[in-house]
Scaffold this active site. Structure first.
Site, PDB file in Angstrom:
ATOM      1  N   GLY A  22       0.811  -1.208   0.000  1.00 36.93           N
ATOM      2  CA  GLY A  22       0.000   0.000   0.000  1.00 36.93           C
ATOM      3  C   GLY A  22       0.844   1.258   0.000  1.00 36.93           C
ATOM      4  O   GLY A  22       0.592   2.203  -0.766  1.00 36.93           O
ATOM      5  N   ASP A  73     -10.219   2.166  10.746  1.00 37.14           N
ATOM      6  CA  ASP A  73     -10.497   0.745  10.906  1.00 37.14           C
ATOM      7  C   ASP A  73     -11.568   0.416   9.885  1.00 37.14           C
ATOM      8  O   ASP A  73     -12.722   0.834  10.030  1.00 37.14           O
ATOM      9  CB  ASP A  73     -10.991   0.456  12.323  1.00 37.14           C
ATOM     10  N   TYR A 167      -9.382 -18.145   4.923  1.00 36.24           N
ATOM     11  CA  TYR A 167      -8.640 -17.053   4.292  1.00 36.24           C
ATOM     12  C   TYR A 167      -9.028 -16.904   2.827  1.00 36.24           C
ATOM     13  O   TYR A 167      -9.247 -15.785   2.332  1.00 36.24           O
ATOM     14  CB  TYR A 167      -7.134 -17.290   4.405  1.00 36.24           C
ATOM     15  N   LYS A 171     -10.500 -13.587   1.056  1.00 33.56           N
ATOM     16  CA  LYS A 171      -9.754 -12.900  -0.008  1.00 33.56           C
ATOM     17  C   LYS A 171     -10.552 -12.912  -1.315  1.00 33.56           C
ATOM     18  O   LYS A 171     -10.568 -11.916  -2.051  1.00 33.56           O
ATOM     19  CB  LYS A 171      -8.396 -13.584  -0.195  1.00 33.56           C
TER      20      LYS A 171
END
Length: 418
Positions: A22, A73, A167, A171
């Site tokens: 990022g 958040d 996961y 994702k």
């Protein structure tokens, strides 16, 4: 890939931008003079991980951009709305959203605590959806508006689910946002695409988890930043709904030298998760290809390799490595033909340490399931644990921080530094 100045004055909101991929994308766009909203939770320095929203903002402004650090958040609707409103108030709108924030836990169903399941789904899927929904009114009036999710192609193959279904679901939720929203937003001229790395990307988090080593085979975050730059440069009305791999994007832009992105030039590459089988196998080291079939081994050869591994390991074990590690590892060697199981215990929690050809009497901290012929290569460095996990040669259950120490441990074993 060179900067062209296309993003001067554009406002880009990036989640999870305090470090890693990022931040690298933020710095790339900042060189054009972009306005970057650094949306992340890290307001105070982590004892082992460098970088906060404020240090990232400083780097962005030094690179030539303008920065707005926001404590966000992505699970919290109030927090998300506040950051978007603050960005619009400071910069006048939002042109680009990059959903990068993500949580990971590579655990099987039995080992996945529901709080970890909820965390991954709240950050990855819900956080992406919420941030996109909140930015949408402003993206509609943005200049060449883009949404870019750092998420994988939707490969509905069991091997990408079997070892860590929680996961993968979380994702893939980010990628499903791309699948649906690119068509939903098309009338507004907003592009929605997904970008994913071909290889493992070496970040500060990876360094910490692997005990400060093992970057060979990984690439620098710069490759993802360059690929993102290329994607976001496209006409948003024409280039949308794509599930992209970083190297493919850059090849299409004329890039031919990928060694510049290698952490260790010349080292065999290590594939990331969710990479299609067949297409990219030639990129990786022998035995690291996606979905390759196992090669048959003579039982006697395998047994001798295991025996030699035992002899070498026992000479190197000592109290110091036990003190530094503090885990009991159990290896379950499962023969795919006979279906038999053999248990090997590596005790790095007690005394001087021990490697025993038997099942531990105590509950192991981490269990590794693999074929007998892969045990010796794992210890010798010919088969890397991360590669083995990604290519389904290795299944891990139990304490994941303990499991992450395996690669560093085996690297030291290979180098004779235990």
């Amino acid at each position: 890939m060179f900067n062209t100045g296309k993003f001067v004055g554009k406002t880009v909101l990036i989640t999870g931008a305090s470090r890693g991929i990022g931040k690298e994308i933020a710095l790339k766009l900042a060189k054009d003079g972009a306005n970057i909203v650094v949306a992340a939770k890290t307001a105070t320095a982590h004892p082992k991980l460098p970088g906060t929203i404020y240090t990232a903002a400083e780097e962005i402004e030094k690179a030539g951009g303008k920065a707005l650090p926001c404590i966000v958040d992505v699970r919290d609707e109030v927090s998300v709305k506040s950051s978007v409103e603050e960005a619009v108030k400071k910069f006048g709108g939002i042109d680009i959203l990059i959903n990068n924030a993500s949580a990971i836990s590579l655990t099987d169903t039995e080992s996945t605590e529901m709080k970890r399941y909820d965390l991954m789904h709240s950050i990855n899927t819900r956080g992406t959806y919420l941030m996109t929904k909140t930015c949408l009114p402003y993206l509609k009036s943005g200049k060449n508006p883009h949404v870019l999710n750092i998420s994988p192609p939707l490969l509905m193959e069991p091997r990408w689910f079997a070892n860590h279904v929680a996961y993968t679901m979380a994702k893939y939720g980010m990628s499903m946002c791309v699948l649906g929203q690119h068509e939903e937003f098309r009338p507004h001229g907003i592009a929605v695409n997904a970008l994913w790395p071909l290889t493992a990307i070496w970040t500060a988090a990876m360094e910490m988890l692997s005990d400060k080593g093992g970057e060979a085979g990984s690439r620098k975050p710069a490759i993802m930043a360059d690929a993102a730059y290329a994607v976001l440069s496209k006409n948003s009305k024409d280039f949308t709904g794509n599930f992209l791999i970083d190297e493919d994007v850059l090849k299409a832009e004329g890039v031919t030298d990928f060694e510049r992105y290698a952490c260790v030039p010349g080292a065999p590459l290590m594939p990331d998760f969710f990479i299609p089988s067949g297409t990219y196998d030639h990129k990786f080291a022998p035995g690291a290809g996606i979905g390759k079939k196992k090669v048959a081994h003579e039982a006697g050869v395998v047994e001798e390799e295991i025996k030699q591994t035992f002899l070498a390991a026992k000479r190197l074990l000592n109290g110091e490595i036990v003190k530094k590690t503090g885990f009991v590892y159990e290896f379950i060697l499962k023969d795919p033909v006979t279906k038999s199981e053999r248990f090997i215990t590596l005790d790095l929690k007690n005394g001087e340490g021990n490697l025993a050809d038997k099942k531990t009497t105590d509950k192991p901290d981490v269990k590794f399931t693999l074929a007998p012929e892969d045990f010796a290569p794992l210890f010798s460095g010919k088969l890397r644990p991360t590669t083995a996990l990604m290519t389904k040669k290795l299944k891990i259950s139990g304490d994941m921080p303990g499991a992450m120490k395996l690669e560093s441990l085996l690297r030291k074993f290979t180098e004779g530094k235990l």
